[in-house]
Structures are given as structure tokens and as C-alpha cells.
Design a protein around this motif. Structure first.
Motif, short mmCIF file in Angstrom:
data_model
loop_
_atom_site.label_atom_id
_atom_site.label_comp_id
_atom_site.label_asym_id
_atom_site.label_seq_id
_atom_site.Cartn_x
_atom_site.Cartn_y
_atom_site.Cartn_z
N UNK A 252 0.84 -1.19 0.00
CA UNK A 252 0.00 0.00 0.00
C UNK A 252 0.87 1.24 0.00
N UNK A 253 0.31 2.32 -0.50
CA UNK A 253 0.99 3.61 -0.48
C UNK A 253 0.42 4.39 0.69
N UNK A 254 1.28 4.79 1.62
CA UNK A 254 0.83 5.56 2.78
C UNK A 254 1.64 6.84 2.87
N UNK A 255 1.05 7.93 2.47
CA UNK A 255 1.73 9.22 2.56
C UNK A 255 3.00 9.29 1.75
N UNK A 256 3.02 8.67 0.57
CA UNK A 256 4.19 8.72 -0.29
C UNK A 256 5.22 7.64 -0.01
N UNK B 65 9.66 2.83 2.65
CA UNK B 65 10.02 4.22 2.46
C UNK B 65 9.75 4.67 1.03
N UNK B 66 10.16 5.87 0.72
CA UNK B 66 9.90 6.43 -0.62
C UNK B 66 10.80 5.78 -1.67
N UNK B 67 12.10 5.78 -1.43
CA UNK B 67 13.04 5.25 -2.43
C UNK B 67 12.94 3.73 -2.49
N UNK B 68 12.80 3.09 -1.34
CA UNK B 68 12.61 1.65 -1.33
C UNK B 68 11.35 1.26 -2.09
N UNK B 69 10.32 2.09 -1.95
CA UNK B 69 9.08 1.86 -2.68
C UNK B 69 9.29 1.98 -4.18
N UNK B 70 10.12 2.92 -4.58
CA UNK B 70 10.43 3.08 -6.01
C UNK B 70 11.17 1.85 -6.53
#
Length: 101
Positions: free
Chosen positions: A21-25, A41-46
């Protein structure tokens, strides 16, 4: 986990059985297999998004460098370290080389 080699020429892909899920970016994930939650996190998500399809490490590094201000060597080091963590938790697996000919 089997003996996975982490090199810049390595290819990896997401393992099945994860709910993201995406939670606050930032990406958060639940592994159905081990019942653990992960905050990528953001970069890990990327990186996780890039792993949706078989991807090589050099391609991940290039894409991240085009989006974030980061030194090449530092980016490589962080990507390889993150992939090792994902592999240790059985969240990714080695993939066949899928070069787009």
C-alpha cells in the motif's frame, strides 16, 4: 535462501504473496508468507515498483539517479544493500536476464 549473487549485472523480481500500500508517499508491505510488515520508504518503494518486472541492478541505479540527486557509487551501494535485505526476507528472487532485444 539459496546462494544469490548480488552484482550490478544481477536481475531480480518481486516474489509473489506480498500486499503493498501507499501511505503518505511511502510504500508499506505485508508479506503473506512470513506475516511481517515492512516500511519500504519512498526510495525503497520506487525500487519495489521497478522490481514488478524482472529488472537488472544497473537499470535500477540509472532510473533512481535520473529521479534523485545521488552519487553513482552511493546509489549502487544502497540499491545492492536494499536488494540483499529484500532477498534475506524472501521478498524478491533472482530472475532470468530479460534484455529487451
Amino acid at each position: 535462501m539459496h546462494n544469490t549473487t548480488f552484482s550490478l549485472q544481477g536481475w531480480f523480481v518481486q516474489s509473489k504473496g506480498n500486499i503493498v500500500s501507499d501511505m503518505g508517499g511511502e510504500k508499506v508491505m505485508l508479506s503473506v508468507h512470513n506475516g511481517k510488515y515492512y516500511n519500504l520508504g519512498e526510495i525503497g518503494g520506487k525500487i519495489w515498483e521497478l522490481l514488478e518486472h524482472p529488472t537488472c541492478v544497473t537499470e535500477m541505479v540509472a532510473k533512481l539517479m535520473s529521479e534523485y540527486e545521488v552519487e553513482h557509487d552511493q546509489c549502487e551501494e544502497h540499491v545492492l544493500s536494499f536488494l540483499q535485505m529484500l532477498s534475506k526476507e524472501n521478498l524478491i528472487e533472482a530472475a532470468e536476464n530479460h534484455d529487451h532485444a
